[in-house]
Design an enzyme around this catalytic site. Structure first.
Site, PDB file in Angstrom:
ATOM      1  N   MET A  87       0.816  -1.208   0.000  1.00  0.00           N
ATOM      2  CA  MET A  87       0.000   0.000   0.000  1.00  0.00           C
ATOM      3  C   MET A  87       0.852   1.261   0.000  1.00  0.00           C
ATOM      4  O   MET A  87       0.809   2.081   0.922  1.00  0.00           O
ATOM      5  CB  MET A  87      -0.949  -0.027   1.200  1.00  0.00           C
ATOM      6  CG  MET A  87      -1.851  -1.241   1.255  1.00  0.00           C
ATOM      7  SD  MET A  87      -2.838  -1.450  -0.255  1.00  0.00           S
ATOM      8  CE  MET A  87      -3.950  -0.049  -0.084  1.00  0.00           C
ATOM      9  N   ILE A  89       2.271   4.366  -2.879  1.00  0.00           N
ATOM     10  CA  ILE A  89       2.411   4.934  -4.217  1.00  0.00           C
ATOM     11  C   ILE A  89       3.898   5.091  -4.487  1.00  0.00           C
ATOM     12  O   ILE A  89       4.611   5.751  -3.735  1.00  0.00           O
ATOM     13  CB  ILE A  89       1.686   6.284  -4.329  1.00  0.00           C
ATOM     14  CG1 ILE A  89       0.176   6.089  -4.146  1.00  0.00           C
ATOM     15  CG2 ILE A  89       1.972   6.933  -5.687  1.00  0.00           C
ATOM     16  CD1 ILE A  89      -0.617   7.378  -4.151  1.00  0.00           C
ATOM     17  N   HIS A 106      -4.511  -4.923  -8.796  1.00  0.00           N
ATOM     18  CA  HIS A 106      -5.395  -3.817  -8.429  1.00  0.00           C
ATOM     19  C   HIS A 106      -6.837  -4.328  -8.412  1.00  0.00           C
ATOM     20  O   HIS A 106      -7.261  -5.030  -9.333  1.00  0.00           O
ATOM     21  CB  HIS A 106      -5.268  -2.671  -9.439  1.00  0.00           C
ATOM     22  CG  HIS A 106      -6.138  -1.502  -9.113  1.00  0.00           C
ATOM     23  ND1 HIS A 106      -5.833  -0.623  -8.100  1.00  0.00           N
ATOM     24  CD2 HIS A 106      -7.308  -1.072  -9.651  1.00  0.00           C
ATOM     25  CE1 HIS A 106      -6.787   0.304  -8.029  1.00  0.00           C
ATOM     26  NE2 HIS A 106      -7.684   0.049  -8.964  1.00  0.00           N
ATOM     27  N   GLU A 171      -8.561 -13.174  -7.312  1.00  0.00           N
ATOM     28  CA  GLU A 171      -7.163 -12.739  -7.222  1.00  0.00           C
ATOM     29  C   GLU A 171      -6.252 -13.914  -6.896  1.00  0.00           C
ATOM     30  O   GLU A 171      -5.169 -14.065  -7.479  1.00  0.00           O
ATOM     31  CB  GLU A 171      -7.017 -11.654  -6.157  1.00  0.00           C
ATOM     32  CG  GLU A 171      -7.683 -10.344  -6.495  1.00  0.00           C
ATOM     33  CD  GLU A 171      -7.482  -9.295  -5.404  1.00  0.00           C
ATOM     34  OE1 GLU A 171      -6.687  -9.545  -4.478  1.00  0.00           O
ATOM     35  OE2 GLU A 171      -8.144  -8.239  -5.468  1.00  0.00           O
TER      36      GLU A 171
END
Length: 208
Positions: A87, A89, A106, A171
């Site tokens: 988590m 950026i 994502h 996922e």
């Protein structure tokens, strides 16, 4: 044998699905985190996988953290860096360093719903389907070439948690296959499209 470094921030359920898949010619060299208390670190360590954590709160800037994480990752000579619920950026310097050898999962059908709160946003927009996307990481958030996508229905009365649980099951099927495809050398990026040498399981990418 391809070395894989997996980055997590929490329990690492997708990391666990990759490890448990026992992918041929893949060596999970390390599981690393920005969260020293990430439950997934203990899970990996119990299975003999190297683990370490760098607390991002201890760094003056996002780039300082990324550079330190890069140094840690590179100790394991990775062929592939996998972001499995990491988590953060990432800065351009990180993305360029691992260009075409870093993948992310994502929880939406990109290019729709980049960023956070994807499932609630899909519900609010009246979408009838949701899903997940595995893609190569670039400097632009959630914008890299798409490797695979999985689809689930959004049912009447669903909450974001309902959709999230349904997507997570997909996922766990899709991510190990994407890693296996990378390791086998069957992925080739052509512009915004990822071409696959072996298309025998192409229909498996749409999972209800």
């Amino acid at each position: 044998m391809k070395n894989i470094v997996i980055l997590i921030s929490g329990r690492g359920s997708n990391m666990q699905s990759i490890v448990n898949a026992n992918i041929p010619n893949a060596n999970v060299a390390a599981v690393l985190s920005n969260n020293p208390n990430a439950a997934g670190l203990a899970w990996a360590a119990e299975r003999g996988i190297a683990t370490a954590a760098l607390n991002h709160k201890e760094f003056a800037s996002r780039e300082d953290f990324d550079r330190a994480m890069m140094q840690l990752i590179d100790q394991y000579a990775p062929d592939l860096v996998v972001l499995a619920g990491f988590m953060r950026i990432l800065t351009p310097v990180f993305c360029r360093h691992y260009e075409n050898r870093c993948i992310n999962i994502h929880p939406s059908l990109l290019p729709s719903f980049t960023g956070l709160n994807t499932h609630q946003r899909a519900i609010d927009e009246g979408c009838r389907i949701a899903g997940c996307t595995i893609h190569f990481v670039t400097e632009v958030l959630d914008n890299g070439a798409i490797i695979a996508q999985g689809v689930v229905p959004i049912l009447d009365g669903d909450t974001a948690d309902d959709v999230a649980a349904r997507v997570l099951k997909v996922e766990h099927q899709l991510f190990p296959q994407a890693v296996a495809d990378f390791v086998s050398g069957s992925l080739k990026i052509e512009g915004k499209r990822v071409m696959k040498q072996n298309l025998s399981d192409a229909t498996a990418q749409l999972l209800a």
